[in-house]
Design a protein around this motif. Structure first.
Motif, PDB file in Angstrom:
ATOM      1  N   VAL A  96      10.337 -38.392 -17.683  1.00  0.00           N
ATOM      2  CA  VAL A  96      10.697 -37.415 -18.718  1.00  0.00           C
ATOM      3  C   VAL A  96       9.433 -36.714 -19.184  1.00  0.00           C
ATOM      4  N   GLN A  97       9.593 -35.498 -19.659  1.00  0.00           N
ATOM      5  CA  GLN A  97       8.445 -34.777 -20.194  1.00  0.00           C
ATOM      6  C   GLN A  97       8.130 -35.236 -21.607  1.00  0.00           C
ATOM      7  N   SER A  98       6.908 -35.024 -21.992  1.00  0.00           N
ATOM      8  CA  SER A  98       6.478 -35.366 -23.346  1.00  0.00           C
ATOM      9  C   SER A  98       7.391 -34.683 -24.368  1.00  0.00           C
ATOM     10  N   GLY A  99       7.822 -35.458 -25.357  1.00  0.00           N
ATOM     11  CA  GLY A  99       8.738 -34.955 -26.364  1.00  0.00           C
ATOM     12  C   GLY A  99      10.190 -35.216 -26.048  1.00  0.00           C
ATOM     13  N   GLY A 100      10.462 -35.665 -24.843  1.00  0.00           N
ATOM     14  CA  GLY A 100      11.829 -35.929 -24.412  1.00  0.00           C
ATOM     15  C   GLY A 100      12.337 -37.284 -24.870  1.00  0.00           C
ATOM     16  N   SER A 101      13.535 -37.599 -24.421  1.00  0.00           N
ATOM     17  CA  SER A 101      14.198 -38.840 -24.822  1.00  0.00           C
ATOM     18  C   SER A 101      14.729 -39.593 -23.605  1.00  0.00           C
ATOM     19  N   LEU A 102      14.802 -40.888 -23.751  1.00  0.00           N
ATOM     20  CA  LEU A 102      15.399 -41.757 -22.745  1.00  0.00           C
ATOM     21  C   LEU A 102      16.086 -42.915 -23.446  1.00  0.00           C
ATOM     22  N   SER A 103      17.039 -43.501 -22.760  1.00  0.00           N
ATOM     23  CA  SER A 103      17.697 -44.693 -23.275  1.00  0.00           C
ATOM     24  C   SER A 103      17.665 -45.796 -22.237  1.00  0.00           C
ATOM     25  N   LEU A 104      17.447 -46.995 -22.710  1.00  0.00           N
ATOM     26  CA  LEU A 104      17.472 -48.185 -21.871  1.00  0.00           C
ATOM     27  C   LEU A 104      18.599 -49.097 -22.338  1.00  0.00           C
ATOM     28  N   SER A 105      19.151 -49.847 -21.414  1.00  0.00           N
ATOM     29  CA  SER A 105      20.115 -50.864 -21.792  1.00  0.00           C
ATOM     30  C   SER A 105      19.862 -52.112 -20.955  1.00  0.00           C
ATOM     31  N   THR A 122      24.729 -56.964 -24.907  1.00  0.00           N
ATOM     32  CA  THR A 122      23.868 -55.889 -24.433  1.00  0.00           C
ATOM     33  C   THR A 122      22.943 -55.418 -25.546  1.00  0.00           C
ATOM     34  N   VAL A 123      21.711 -55.131 -25.172  1.00  0.00           N
ATOM     35  CA  VAL A 123      20.736 -54.572 -26.090  1.00  0.00           C
ATOM     36  C   VAL A 123      20.325 -53.199 -25.575  1.00  0.00           C
ATOM     37  N   TYR A 124      20.110 -52.291 -26.510  1.00  0.00           N
ATOM     38  CA  TYR A 124      19.794 -50.914 -26.164  1.00  0.00           C
ATOM     39  C   TYR A 124      18.456 -50.521 -26.801  1.00  0.00           C
ATOM     40  N   LEU A 125      17.813 -49.544 -26.171  1.00  0.00           N
ATOM     41  CA  LEU A 125      16.613 -48.961 -26.762  1.00  0.00           C
ATOM     42  C   LEU A 125      16.698 -47.458 -26.576  1.00  0.00           C
ATOM     43  N   ARG A 126      16.796 -46.759 -27.682  1.00  0.00           N
ATOM     44  CA  ARG A 126      16.810 -45.311 -27.659  1.00  0.00           C
ATOM     45  C   ARG A 126      15.388 -44.858 -27.975  1.00  0.00           C
ATOM     46  N   MET A 127      14.826 -44.046 -27.089  1.00  0.00           N
ATOM     47  CA  MET A 127      13.437 -43.612 -27.228  1.00  0.00           C
ATOM     48  C   MET A 127      13.400 -42.093 -27.365  1.00  0.00           C
TER      49      MET A 127
END
Length: 123
Positions: A12-21, A77-82
């Motif tokens: 992802v580009q700087s400033g963007g978002s990603l999610s992990l699960s 399940t555990v999530y991480l929103r970045m």
């Protein structure tokens, strides 16, 4: 025995978002705390965020206000929103689950780790 399967991550580009699960599977255990750690090349693994069974959370100072950890107990399940990702967030992210179960006649608590997922933030 507990198995953890991570998903998400990527480039992802700087400033963007990603999610992990991270989904836990197996039988005969209860889940206590869940969390995310990360390890960048040449650096030690560090805590990113952690959430207790009572949903209390704590974050590394470097991600406070940008990352959000949550959990779904029914789905184990555990999530991480970045959000607002920075190049310095680039690392392999590992899920961690603290599970309690029987081992013979004893109750034991064990830390389990996911296989890791790469997060790369380009500038």
């Amino acid at each position: 025995q507990v198995q953890l399967v991570e998903s998400g991550g990527g480039l992802v580009q700087s400033g963007g978002s990603l999610s992990l699960s991270c989904a836990a599977s197996g039988s005969g255990f209860s889940i206590n705390a869940m969390g995310w750690y990360r390890q960048a090349p040449g650096k030690q693994r560090e805590l990113v965020a952690r959430i207790t069974s009572g949903s209390r959370t704590n974050y590394a100072d470097s991600v406070k206000g940008r990352f959000t950890i949550s959990r779904d107990n029914a789905k184990k399940t555990v999530y991480l929103r970045m959000n607002s990702l920075k190049p310095e967030d680039t690392a392999v992210y590992y899920c961690n689950v603290e599970g309690t179960g029987w081992s013979g006649l004893s109750v034991v608590t064990t830390n389990y780790w996911g296989q890791g997922t790469q997060v790369t933030v380009s500038s």
